[in-house]
Design an enzyme around this catalytic site. Structure first.
Site, PDB file in Angstrom:
ATOM      1  N   HIS A  97       0.841  -1.194   0.000  1.00 46.23           N
ATOM      2  CA  HIS A  97       0.000   0.000   0.000  1.00 46.23           C
ATOM      3  C   HIS A  97       0.872   1.238   0.000  1.00 46.23           C
ATOM      4  O   HIS A  97       1.899   1.283   0.667  1.00 46.23           O
ATOM      5  CB  HIS A  97      -0.918   0.007   1.223  1.00 46.23           C
ATOM      6  CG  HIS A  97      -1.993   1.025   1.127  1.00 46.23           C
ATOM      7  ND1 HIS A  97      -1.827   2.329   1.525  1.00 46.23           N
ATOM      8  CD2 HIS A  97      -3.245   0.925   0.640  1.00 46.23           C
ATOM      9  CE1 HIS A  97      -2.948   2.990   1.300  1.00 46.23           C
ATOM     10  NE2 HIS A  97      -3.824   2.172   0.764  1.00 46.23           N
ATOM     11  N   ASP A 112     -11.239   1.944  -0.860  1.00 47.08           N
ATOM     12  CA  ASP A 112     -10.245   2.984  -0.559  1.00 47.08           C
ATOM     13  C   ASP A 112     -10.716   3.989   0.490  1.00 47.08           C
ATOM     14  O   ASP A 112     -10.437   5.180   0.399  1.00 47.08           O
ATOM     15  CB  ASP A 112      -9.794   3.726  -1.817  1.00 47.08           C
ATOM     16  CG  ASP A 112      -8.411   4.372  -1.639  1.00 47.08           C
ATOM     17  OD1 ASP A 112      -7.633   3.891  -0.804  1.00 47.08           O
ATOM     18  OD2 ASP A 112      -8.122   5.353  -2.332  1.00 47.08           O
TER      19      ASP A 112
END
Length: 175
Positions: free
Chosen positions: A16, A138
């Site tokens: 990430h 997200d």
């Protein structure tokens, strides 16, 4: 080693984005570009390519890496990666699979997180295939309702929609 362990467990690692310690000069004076708007995706895509060219996936060919944001731009540049790889004469690096795109298509799994737009989804489907795309939202940057509405209405087959919505996660994460 991390990759040996993850490969042995047959589980993906998720990479990430985050803010790095050193900002490229080209971004100086433009703090809006240093986070999720631009830099995070480029940094993450660069890290994926460093893993490819450091031969991690040659050493652990069945390793699985996940990245978000519709692949951080990688699905859209596969042809260029392969073309420039051949042009650069490999700089002394020989990859077992010959082309960078072979690793992206085999080892990389992408999520839809943060990209609720049809053209990037269709490109990702064509570039890496429906077996390598998973739904994600997200949060807190994007709204879950927006992400789910996007996937529900995307002009894709019901089979691909089912894989992306849940099937790939069930298979990949053994849910």
């Amino acid at each position: 080693m991390l990759w040996e362990y993850a490969s042995g467990l047959d589980v993906p690692l998720y990479l990430h984005p985050a803010t790095g310690v050193d900002a490229p000069h080209v971004l100086s004076g433009h703090p809006e570009l240093t986070g999720p708007l631009w830099r995070w995706g480029n940094d993450t895509a660069s890290h994926v390519l460093r893993l490819v060219f450091s031969k991690v996936f040659d050493d652990f060919p069945e390793s699985k890496l996940m990245v978000g944001h519709m692949g951080e731009g990688l699905p859209y540049v596969l042809w260029r990666l392969d073309s420039r790889w051949a042009w650069h004469n490999h700089h002394g690096i020989e990859l077992a699979r010959n082309k960078p795109s072979d690793y992206i298509r085999h080892n990389l799994y992408i999520t839809t997180s943060g990209v609720c737009d049809v053209p990037p989804l269709l490109c990702a489907l064509l570039a890496v295939g429906s077996d390598h795309i998973l739904f994600a939202a997200d949060y807190p940057f994007e709204d879950l309702r927006t992400a789910t509405a996007f996937l529900r209405s995307a002009p894709i087959s019901e089979g691909d929609r089912a894989k992306i919505a849940h099937g790939n996660a069930e298979r990949l994460l053994r849910l």
